[in-house]
Write an enzyme that holds these catalytic residues in place. Sequence first.
Site, PDB file in Angstrom:
ATOM      1  CE  LYS A   1      -9.417 -11.467  -2.170  1.00 55.73           C
ATOM      2  NZ  LYS A   1      -8.953 -11.644  -0.776  1.00 55.73           N
TER       3      LYS A   1
ATOM      4  CE  LYS B   1     -15.363  -4.488   1.967  1.00 55.82           C
ATOM      5  NZ  LYS B   1     -14.811  -4.303   3.300  1.00 55.82           N
TER       6      LYS B   1
ATOM      7  CE  LYS C   1      -4.287  -1.859   1.784  1.00 57.69           C
ATOM      8  NZ  LYS C   1      -5.371  -1.796   2.764  1.00 57.69           N
TER       9      LYS C   1
HETATM   10  P1  AMP Z   1     -12.183  -7.053   2.431  1.00 60.09           P
HETATM   11  O1  AMP Z   1     -13.323  -6.860   1.486  1.00 60.09           O
HETATM   12  O2  AMP Z   1     -10.883  -7.194   1.713  1.00 60.09           O
HETATM   13  O3  AMP Z   1     -12.171  -6.102   3.594  1.00 60.09           O
HETATM   14  O4  AMP Z   1     -12.394  -8.486   3.081  1.00 60.09           O
HETATM   15  C1  AMP Z   1     -13.384  -8.842   4.010  1.00 60.09           C
HETATM   16  C2  AMP Z   1     -13.462 -10.364   4.078  1.00 60.09           C
HETATM   17  O5  AMP Z   1     -13.963 -10.894   2.847  1.00 60.09           O
HETATM   18  C3  AMP Z   1     -12.087 -11.024   4.292  1.00 60.09           C
HETATM   19  O6  AMP Z   1     -12.239 -12.144   5.151  1.00 60.09           O
HETATM   20  C4  AMP Z   1     -11.689 -11.491   2.913  1.00 60.09           C
HETATM   21  O7  AMP Z   1     -10.847 -12.608   2.920  1.00 60.09           O
HETATM   22  C5  AMP Z   1     -13.034 -11.819   2.279  1.00 60.09           C
HETATM   23  N1  AMP Z   1     -12.982 -11.582   0.828  1.00 60.09           N
HETATM   24  C6  AMP Z   1     -12.768 -10.386   0.223  1.00 60.09           C
HETATM   25  N2  AMP Z   1     -12.785 -10.513  -1.121  1.00 60.09           N
HETATM   26  C7  AMP Z   1     -13.004 -11.837  -1.375  1.00 60.09           C
HETATM   27  C8  AMP Z   1     -13.126 -12.595  -2.573  1.00 60.09           C
HETATM   28  N3  AMP Z   1     -13.066 -12.029  -3.780  1.00 60.09           N
HETATM   29  N4  AMP Z   1     -13.349 -13.925  -2.455  1.00 60.09           N
HETATM   30  C9  AMP Z   1     -13.440 -14.497  -1.247  1.00 60.09           C
HETATM   31  N5  AMP Z   1     -13.335 -13.847  -0.082  1.00 60.09           N
HETATM   32  C10 AMP Z   1     -13.119 -12.528  -0.129  1.00 60.09           C
END
Ligand code: AMP
Length: 339
Positions: free
Chosen positions: A194, A197, A111
């Site tokens: 992946k 967000k 980052k």
């Molecule tokens: P974040 O959106 O990165 O804050 O992640 C929140 C939770 O969602 C974390 O436990 C991530 O591992 C899970 N997560 C985020 N994006 C994905 C994705 N594309 N596939 C599976 N799990 C995800």
Amino acid sequence: MTRVFSGIKPTGNVHLGNVLGALVHWVDDQHRADSIYCVVDLHALTVQQDPAELRQTTFRLAQALLAIGLDPSVCTLFVQSHVHEHAELAWLMECTASHGELSRMTQFKDKSTKAGQGFVSGGLFTYPALMAADILLYDTNQVPVGDDQRQHVELTRDVAERFNSRYGPTFVIPEATFPTTGARVMDLQDPTSKMSKSQDHAPGTILLLDEPKTIEKKFKRAVTDTESEVRFDLAAKPGVSNLLSILGAATGRTPEQAAVGYTQYGPLKADTAAAVIERLAPIQARYAELGRDPSELTRTLAAGAAKATEIAAPTLARAQANIGLLPPNSSTSVVVGVL
Ligand code: AMP
Ligand code: TRP
């Protein structure tokens, strides 16, 4: 009983990857473990936030977590900044983690490199110390997280062990857990990265609140490949495999099971869209219902924070006492006696 703690940042909108990859496990875990879930708004502050938007996003995320199935009579759900012990223990953690350890965190390196000459907050650097505080305050045994958080949980363990050996037994040593079932959901337009967000409103991201028509459109345009064979093969066929993972996760099957019977991409896309629409429909309905009574959600979060404080306050007091901070109400004899 096993204690589970996890956190999610209120930034951007909840997407299908969050739901199928993490949040469905939170919902399951609440019935097998003493589960504590936190909307980590302090963590969102490592980058500048619009105040009104941060408030909205925090509230909406809590609303989404309840809609997905967290039951506040079974688990504890709260907002991080409502329990001041997090920020206080974070300082002790910052003083227990080394500069070198924090510098080695790949998320910080990524980052801060991406920010280039731009603003990099001190909080981005000390972020893992706050995360360690989150986890350690609750005598947590298991921390369900995505793979990208593995290093932060490792650091939490190291810092807890260091604190315990310096100042005596204080913290339970947690371990990270990684969901073995469920999907790693990839971007529909770029199936090698992946779904995330930061891709809000992007055609490759399915949002929790997307309308059925939008979901159908996004799946119809999903990137596949130039063959026409439907089979689960992540390396050779990332787009098709992603559709099969999603279809499987949305219908409680493995991707291989989900592939049975398909010979063309068109029907696979249509059925995956239909399965996702069906999976999200009750969540969207519940979300709308919760939105009709915001004061109820406010009360739920206040009750969650009170429950969390009951566990966090004694842990913070123990850490403060063990490290040698003078208790505010100590009698002179206690202090002199120790000297
Ligand atoms: P974040 O959106 O990165 O804050 O992640 C929140 C939770 O969602 C974390 O436990 C991530 O591992 C899970 N997560 C985020 N994006 C994905 C994705 N594309 N596939 C599976 N799990 C995800
Ligand atoms: N750092 C985590 C993420 O970016 C969120 C988080 C903060 C967290 N505190 C936590 C996760 C404690 C698990 C436990 O996803």
